[in-house]
Design a protein around this motif. Structure first.
Motif, PDB file in Angstrom:
ATOM      1  N   LEU A 257      24.352   2.897  -7.048  1.00 32.89           N
ATOM      2  CA  LEU A 257      24.729   3.367  -5.707  1.00 32.89           C
ATOM      3  C   LEU A 257      26.237   3.482  -5.575  1.00 32.89           C
ATOM      4  O   LEU A 257      26.753   4.461  -5.026  1.00 32.89           O
ATOM      5  CB  LEU A 257      24.172   2.402  -4.664  1.00 32.89           C
ATOM      6  N   LEU A 258      26.948   2.485  -6.086  1.00 32.38           N
ATOM      7  CA  LEU A 258      28.409   2.537  -6.041  1.00 32.38           C
ATOM      8  C   LEU A 258      28.923   3.737  -6.828  1.00 32.38           C
ATOM      9  O   LEU A 258      29.803   4.471  -6.362  1.00 32.38           O
ATOM     10  CB  LEU A 258      29.000   1.243  -6.608  1.00 32.38           C
ATOM     11  N   THR A 259      28.372   3.948  -8.028  1.00 40.72           N
ATOM     12  CA  THR A 259      28.836   5.052  -8.865  1.00 40.72           C
ATOM     13  C   THR A 259      28.604   6.398  -8.202  1.00 40.72           C
ATOM     14  O   THR A 259      29.492   7.261  -8.194  1.00 40.72           O
ATOM     15  CB  THR A 259      28.125   5.013 -10.232  1.00 40.72           C
ATOM     16  N   ALA A 260      27.426   6.588  -7.634  1.00 44.09           N
ATOM     17  CA  ALA A 260      27.135   7.845  -6.942  1.00 44.09           C
ATOM     18  C   ALA A 260      28.093   8.061  -5.778  1.00 44.09           C
ATOM     19  O   ALA A 260      28.605   9.163  -5.570  1.00 44.09           O
ATOM     20  CB  ALA A 260      25.689   7.854  -6.457  1.00 44.09           C
ATOM     21  N   ALA A 261      28.349   6.999  -5.014  1.00 45.60           N
ATOM     22  CA  ALA A 261      29.275   7.105  -3.881  1.00 45.60           C
ATOM     23  C   ALA A 261      30.689   7.414  -4.360  1.00 45.60           C
ATOM     24  O   ALA A 261      31.409   8.207  -3.746  1.00 45.60           O
ATOM     25  CB  ALA A 261      29.259   5.816  -3.070  1.00 45.60           C
ATOM     26  N   CYS A 262      31.088   6.810  -5.471  1.00 41.31           N
ATOM     27  CA  CYS A 262      32.426   7.063  -6.020  1.00 41.31           C
ATOM     28  C   CYS A 262      32.573   8.513  -6.467  1.00 41.31           C
ATOM     29  O   CYS A 262      33.603   9.148  -6.214  1.00 41.31           O
ATOM     30  CB  CYS A 262      32.684   6.130  -7.203  1.00 41.31           C
ATOM     31  N   ILE A 263      31.559   9.032  -7.146  1.00 39.52           N
ATOM     32  CA  ILE A 263      31.625  10.419  -7.612  1.00 39.52           C
ATOM     33  C   ILE A 263      31.658  11.376  -6.434  1.00 39.52           C
ATOM     34  O   ILE A 263      32.425  12.343  -6.419  1.00 39.52           O
ATOM     35  CB  ILE A 263      30.428  10.718  -8.543  1.00 39.52           C
ATOM     36  N   LYS A 264      30.849  11.096  -5.422  1.00 38.26           N
ATOM     37  CA  LYS A 264      30.807  11.999  -4.263  1.00 38.26           C
ATOM     38  C   LYS A 264      32.139  12.035  -3.521  1.00 38.26           C
ATOM     39  O   LYS A 264      32.520  13.059  -2.967  1.00 38.26           O
ATOM     40  CB  LYS A 264      29.693  11.571  -3.301  1.00 38.26           C
TER      41      LYS A 264
ATOM     42  N   GLU B 171      28.975   9.940 -16.859  1.00 35.12           N
ATOM     43  CA  GLU B 171      29.109  10.849 -17.996  1.00 35.12           C
ATOM     44  C   GLU B 171      28.886  12.305 -17.588  1.00 35.12           C
ATOM     45  O   GLU B 171      29.567  13.206 -18.058  1.00 35.12           O
ATOM     46  CB  GLU B 171      28.096  10.460 -19.075  1.00 35.12           C
ATOM     47  N   ASP B 172      27.917  12.532 -16.688  1.00 36.00           N
ATOM     48  CA  ASP B 172      27.601  13.883 -16.234  1.00 36.00           C
ATOM     49  C   ASP B 172      27.498  13.881 -14.714  1.00 36.00           C
ATOM     50  O   ASP B 172      26.431  13.643 -14.155  1.00 36.00           O
ATOM     51  CB  ASP B 172      26.292  14.362 -16.853  1.00 36.00           C
ATOM     52  N   PRO B 173      28.606  14.132 -14.020  1.00 45.01           N
ATOM     53  CA  PRO B 173      28.618  14.041 -12.555  1.00 45.01           C
ATOM     54  C   PRO B 173      27.669  15.010 -11.855  1.00 45.01           C
ATOM     55  O   PRO B 173      27.388  14.833 -10.663  1.00 45.01           O
ATOM     56  CB  PRO B 173      30.077  14.353 -12.191  1.00 45.01           C
TER      57      PRO B 173
END
Length: 574
Positions: A481-488, A546-548
């Motif tokens: 969840l953190l990673t998705a939020a960071c990428i967004k 690796e693949d946003p």
């Protein structure tokens, strides 16, 4: 239950120069354009998706164009065909450890993680239908030998991102069939749309037969029905459709009916004066008594996400259009309520600090009669100059100022948070890294409650002592969840830092459920080992970093034609 053994071979490791080069490329990407890439030329006749359409148009009754009655879902998802990963070369690996899209070998921890995830597979009559909660044979199983709806979400995403959607499809259909069961706790019957918290495969060696046994809360600790299961189910249905491009599953009459039953439970009219959902304690990931009764942020953010996903998935027929209208009206009210009354930053904190009380009129500033003296001491030091977040709960004369990680991350992914608010949440995480991340990501709730407050709020729960389990424990599953939020939000460096921290411990500690201590330094005193969603959460985080473009599977773009009602710099009143 069966398992599949994996033959894992590592040909090498990442070179430092290649790693730095790849990460630099990620950081230079314009993440705001992930959702805005031009569509394929072959789709010139497509209609605008609900992601692209304004909520104002929908609530105004503008019809949704569709070339044929059953094609609306397909049209909704065509806008994001460029993000579908199931047919991309170099990503699917079958039963082997995945290779990165660039052909560079993955981190050794990923090989171990994939092996652990595949060992957790649960089979029903020869088909994989989910993943077991934990494979820790050193502890009493209790209900960790079951497939939990919320726990399976990161596992499902890992398989989808690896081009293996069949298990997700099986899970969606099996849980849908369980939804139709009669659900009773003692002599009281639950609503028809309630989804199970978990299910278990029972083997009868005498008859050589297998059956499913579901738990709707009647066996759970505290006997609370899971409010979040239905929302996660809708989220997964949308993720499956988005990732595979296969709209036929969502278009099945039984899936359409299942969605409508879930939505009927949430959109029913009653005595509520708020658009938020009233919930009991222990109805979500925080499934024990922790003072989250009322209108918890986790449920409200998931509710918002599920409503937006349902707009994409509902067919354009008489029943579907009726729900679309109800959903869009609720989304308008819910987004205003959450952005207005749950958001806090330094200015808003100062406003509450100066509130007058006992106001009685339509012009009242302190609408919920919150007493300024109820502000906890810790929040004055915790709140940075730049940054903010959605607080845990708002109800008459009560505000829970604790930080809840899952609710805030889902708020970003669903676009419940405005772009300014999303940025502020990331600012908060960076500013309060030691408190929210520490030595093992990620605090599920901050801060811990203790002493007399712990006795009152938890009922002296021995599992939720200070800085343990839900009471300030650190949960690796939250990495995805953190990673998705960071990428967004265009901040992948935050996610990378958190993942690198986790990689130093997860394999060595055998994938614990959670960590204890203010910094997350110790394996949880009652934490199960080989916890599947700890494994899957790490895998999903790594694959997204690796693949946003995988972000499109779990996130929804902002409704561009709906003007944000609340901005970080604006004044805010109750």
């Amino acid at each position: 239950m069966s398992s599949i053994n994996v033959d894992v071979s590592l040909k090498g490791s990442l070179k430092d120069a290649d790693t730095l080069r790849d990460l630099a490329e990620i950081e230079e990407m314009d993440f705001s354009r992930i959702f805005d890439r031009p569509p394929r030329p072959l789709n010139m006749d497509r209609q605008r998706s609900c992601d692209e359409r304004s909520l104002s148009e929908l609530s105004a009754g503008v019809p949704i164009p569709s070339p044929r009655p059953s094609s609306r879902i397909e049209n909704n998802f065509r806008l994001f065909d460029h993000l579908n990963c199931s047919s991309s070369p170099g990503r699917r690996s079958g039963f082997n450890t995945p290779i990165s899209q660039t052909g560079v070998e993955t981190h050794p921890t990923m090989a171990e993680a994939w092996e652990a995830l595949r060992r957790s597979l649960v089979y029903f009559r020869g088909q994989p239908v989910g993943t077991i909660a934990a494979l820790d044979n050193s502890e009493e199983q209790v209900n960790y030998d079951q497939v939990f709806v919320r726990d399976f979400v990161p596992s499902a995403l890992a398989f989808l991102m690896n081009g293996e959607p069949e298990i997700v499809k099986n899970f969606i259909l099996k849980t849908l069939r369980l939804q139709s069961w009669e659900k009773k706790i003692d002599r009281f019957q639950l609503g028809e749309g309630v989804m199970p918290a978990s299910f278990k495969v029972l083997h009868d060696p005498v008859r050589n037969n297998e059956t499913l046994m579901a738990d709707f809360g009647e066996s759970a600790i505290g006997r609370v029905a899971p409010v979040d299961s239905g929302f996660w189910w809708i989220f997964l249905l949308r993720a499956y459709t988005k990732s595979t491009g296969d709209t036929s599953l969502a278009e099945k009459p039984e899936c359409q009916k299942g969605m409508r039953l879930i939505l009927s439970l949430c959109l029913s009219e009653g005595f509520d004066t708020f658009p938020t959902l009233l919930c009991a304690d222990g109805c979500c990931m925080v499934d024990r008594r922790m003072g989250v009764y009322g209108y918890p942020i986790e449920i409200q953010a998931l509710f918002f996400m599920a409503l937006r996903c349902a707009l994409l998935l509902l067919k354009q027929d008489e029943e579907g259009n009726e729900f679309v209208q109800r959903i869009t009206k609720r989304l308008h009210a819910l987004s205003f309520h959450m952005r207005s009354y749950y958001w806090i930053d330094l200015k808003h904190l100062n406003d509450i600090y100066r509130y007058k009380t006992e106001e009685y009129s339509h012009t009242a500033v302190n609408k919920f009669n919150v007493i300024p003296d109820s502000l906890p001491e810790w929040i004055f030091d915790f709140m940075p100059v730049r940054g903010g977040y959605f607080i845990g709960n708002v109800s008459p004369a009560r505000m829970d100022f604790r930080w809840f990680c899952l609710g805030n991350c889902i708020a970003i992914l669903s676009s419940l948070a405005t772009p300014e608010q999303s940025t502020a949440i990331m600012d908060l995480i960076e500013s309060r890294w030691e408190e929210l991340v520490g030595e093992m990501p990620l605090k599920v709730i901050y801060p811990a409650i203790e002493s007399h407050e712990w006795q009152i709020v938890t009922g002296c729960d021995p599992k939720n002592t200070r800085w343990s389990y839900h009471n300030g424990g650190s949960w690796p599953v939250l990495l995805w969840l953190l990673t998705a939020a960071c990428i967004k939000t265009g901040r992948p460096q935050i996610a990378r830092r958190a993942i690198e921290l986790a990689e130093t411990r997860l394999i060595k500690d055998n994938w614990p459920e959670y960590y204890d201590g203010k910094l997350g330094r110790f394996v949880g005193k009652q934490a199960r080992k080989c916890q599947t969603w700890s494994v899957a959460g790490y895998l999903v985080a790594k694959m997204m970093l690796e693949d946003p473009s995988h972000l499109g599977t779990v996130a929804l773009e902002e409704d561009k034609q709906t003007k944000p009602l609340i901005r970080r710099s604006n004044s805010w009143t109750f």
